[in-house]
Scaffold this active site. Sequence first.
Site, PDB file in Angstrom:
ATOM      1  N   ARG A 539       0.838  -1.198   0.000  1.00  0.00           N
ATOM      2  CA  ARG A 539       0.000   0.000   0.000  1.00  0.00           C
ATOM      3  C   ARG A 539       0.876   1.253   0.000  1.00  0.00           C
ATOM      4  O   ARG A 539       1.868   1.317   0.741  1.00  0.00           O
ATOM      5  CB  ARG A 539      -0.880  -0.021   1.252  1.00  0.00           C
ATOM      6  N   SER A 602       6.815  -4.900   7.740  1.00  0.00           N
ATOM      7  CA  SER A 602       6.288  -5.780   8.809  1.00  0.00           C
ATOM      8  C   SER A 602       7.052  -7.090   8.914  1.00  0.00           C
ATOM      9  O   SER A 602       6.466  -8.173   8.901  1.00  0.00           O
ATOM     10  CB  SER A 602       4.810  -6.052   8.563  1.00  0.00           C
ATOM     11  N   ASP A 656       4.795  -2.779  11.430  1.00  0.00           N
ATOM     12  CA  ASP A 656       3.334  -2.534  11.379  1.00  0.00           C
ATOM     13  C   ASP A 656       2.726  -2.481  12.776  1.00  0.00           C
ATOM     14  O   ASP A 656       1.748  -1.758  13.025  1.00  0.00           O
ATOM     15  CB  ASP A 656       2.628  -3.587  10.525  1.00  0.00           C
TER      16      ASP A 656
END
Length: 917
Positions: A539, A602, A656
């Site tokens: 993203r 992450s 994350d």
Amino acid sequence: MFAVHLMAFYFTKLKEDQIKKVDRFLYHMRLSDETLVDIMTRFQAEMEKGLGKDTNPTASVKMLPTFVRAIPDGSENGEFLSLDLGGSKFRVLKVQVSEEGKQNVQMESQFYPTPNEIIRGNGTQLFDYVADCLADFMRTRDLTHKKLPLGFTFSFPCRQTKLEEGFLLSWTKKFKARGVQDTDVVGRLANAMKKHKDLDVDILALVNDTVGTMMTCAYDDPSCEVGVIIGTGTNACYMEDMSNIDLVEGDEGRMCINTEWGAFGDDGALEDIRTEFDRELDLGSLNPGKQLFEKMISGLYMGELVRLILLKMAKVGLLFGGAKSSALLTKGKIETQHVAAMEKYKEGLANTREILVNLGLDPSESDCIAVQHVCTIVSFRSANLCAAALAAILTRLRENKKQTRLRTTVGMDGTLYKTHPQYPKRLHKVVRRLVPNCDVRFLLSESGSTKGAAMVTAVASRVQAQRKQIDKVLALFQLTREQLIGVQDKMRTELEYGLKKKTHALATVKMLPTYVYGMPDGTEKGKFLALDLGGTNFRVLLVKIRSGRKSVRMYNKIFAIPLEIMQGTGEELFDHIVQCIADFLDYMGLKGVQLPLGFTFSFPCRQTCIDKGTLVGWTKGFKATDCEGEDVVDMLREAIKRRNEFDLDIVAIVNDTVGTMMTCGYEDPNCEIGLIAGTGSNVCYMEEMRNIELVEGDEGRMCINTEWGAFGDNGCIDDICTQYDKEVDEGSLNSGKQRYEKMTSGMYLGEIVRQILIDLTRQGLLFRGQISQRLRTRGIFETKFLSQIESDRLALLQVRRILQQLGLDSTCEDSIVVKEVCGAVSRRAAQLCGAGMAAIVEKRREDQGLEHFKVTVGVDGTLYKLHPHFSRILQETVKDLAPQCDVTFMLSEDGSGKGAALITAVAKRLQQQGKEN
């Protein structure tokens, strides 16, 4: 020749005239389809009433739960005894089921009389007699040395509280033994059997004869889910969804309901269709006002009903020239067998004459025709009424299954159905007319309900044995409080190890410093670019933060990361990321603008400052080469340089979990812990600098990324690791790594469930022992299916549909077991997460020297958000294991991308403050 034609014409005309005469006299007994549909509707309302807890006491149709929860599946085996008490004879059977693995049944039986003095004497004598007959049967067949399970067919309405217990509501038919009503008939029989010291019998099931019929037929046809008896008495049973049965605890699965439909109309619901003959018959019966529907249908009453009609017709001069014989005036002189004989094709008229002569009458040809037609009307009405009630049951079954068309089998038994020449075809025809959207097969029970009682007992034995095996597997996932405290203590030890210089290298929980020193204070402002890489989707976000009003606006685009990129080279991966950034900047019209950037990455990284992160190891299916041990921020900078289109200021690399904590910390200043429970599992929290030996300085706090997914990689939680966890680990991309994550995260829970289902199927406990090709496929059982299957709102029918999508042809019982397996696996995951979280909140409380600690945990992740019970169980576990901590769980609505922008904004603010100082 002309004379023959004349005779034929005369006879036809005579027949027509007599039929019209009888039709006019008995017009109330002729029921139109419209009336039958109305009776169907009334019966459906009574069923509903009988199933409801509040309405059952006043319902005439009692809808009694039988505690028979499953039909035979063909795997039943063993030796069983069966008793059948309820008709003119009492029967004892020995049933051998599926000898040598073949689906067959061998039976030996003996009939014993039921004398009037026994069935109308006192209850103790009745049960002593039954026990004596059983003892005699066992001695004559040399069975006294064996311990055998027994099924007791008891053909009277009982309120059951479990399969092997039932309290008699009322006697029906000719039984009237005193002192039995409202007592447990199984207990009474067991006490009587104790008087025979050589009997060793275990009563496993109390079965109504109708249920026995359904079970007998279901052994031959698994589609059979309705049983109907039309004999001395009449009744029906069917498989009802547990969720509709208010009288029994639990919503899972189905249970056979004994409708006791013979009492339909006892509350006046059928007064408009009852005739003067029905009322007269009822008044003369042993139980006036009771079993009114049965009295219009069954074999015990049909002959008497015909007698009363013939008597009335004789009295008004419509038959026998007004003559009456003493036999015609005597109750019970016309039996149902006579009615059946009179309606026989071809011989019917001759039989009618013979029967009437034997009754002391002198019938004419026209009398015989009329009497035969009376029999037809009475028996046809019986079939019509049965058909209407059965059609109501079939409609309910179809609606329960939410099917537009139902295919099912009805098991049939009873002397009237078996011996009356016209009855079956009349019944079938009317049922099919009333429910055109049901394809019904009528299957005659050859061996009667006694075999059915043995089948119920066999199924009960099978279910009992299977339950033990299933419980043994599920028990592996049931953690005691002591085990959870053990996990909490071990996690606490690992947290301390990870923070200390000496032990850090050996610690499985790496406790990585993130160089995030502060939380948002509300003064952050500006435009920031955020990247979020952690799964198959990547993203890119533009985040606009306005100070003062705590306003954040976000624009984002999602890009796929193909498998060949995830598992290709590092250069290919970062070039793909930069291509996505370029596409986003083009899309937003920001190609030339220089923006501060936060990179949510992450995966476990070892940081030396906020904008440097060395990848410790890939997780979650990533395998890109030449990345582990490298600084991923440098790799991103190099890829931007290769592109040579834009310049970005990479301010922070963010895990994350840290992004989640920062997002929630922006809303709630109490938030100092972040939890991700999704594809992967991880926690971060604000640690006192004095405890972090890996970083210089003792002042203030820093966010620590625990990377707790690797907890247990040193074998410290092997004691709670099951064979299924080991199979999942061995089949994973990183065998021996991330052991805690593999027991708690969304990426693996479905695979654990799949391994259990394969094992249970191998043991013959699921899917009829057939392992489908789909079930053999790794990853086919996604964790989203756990969330769907465990939803409280989901009916078992929908569970079956989900399993069918996976190529698993499940029965209702299979669906229950699958739901239990999913529940056990997800519950353990939530408890383990809770134990780990309890270790962290307790550490924070003790570090601050507080008696009571109040903290907020920011949470993200699909497992936490979408699973119907995960969040509740996690929270309950934390509360139980850390009672001095008041923990609030706050859902992160905007994900870790917003968090990356906030960390970048906080880092910029702290940089600015540093310069000013």
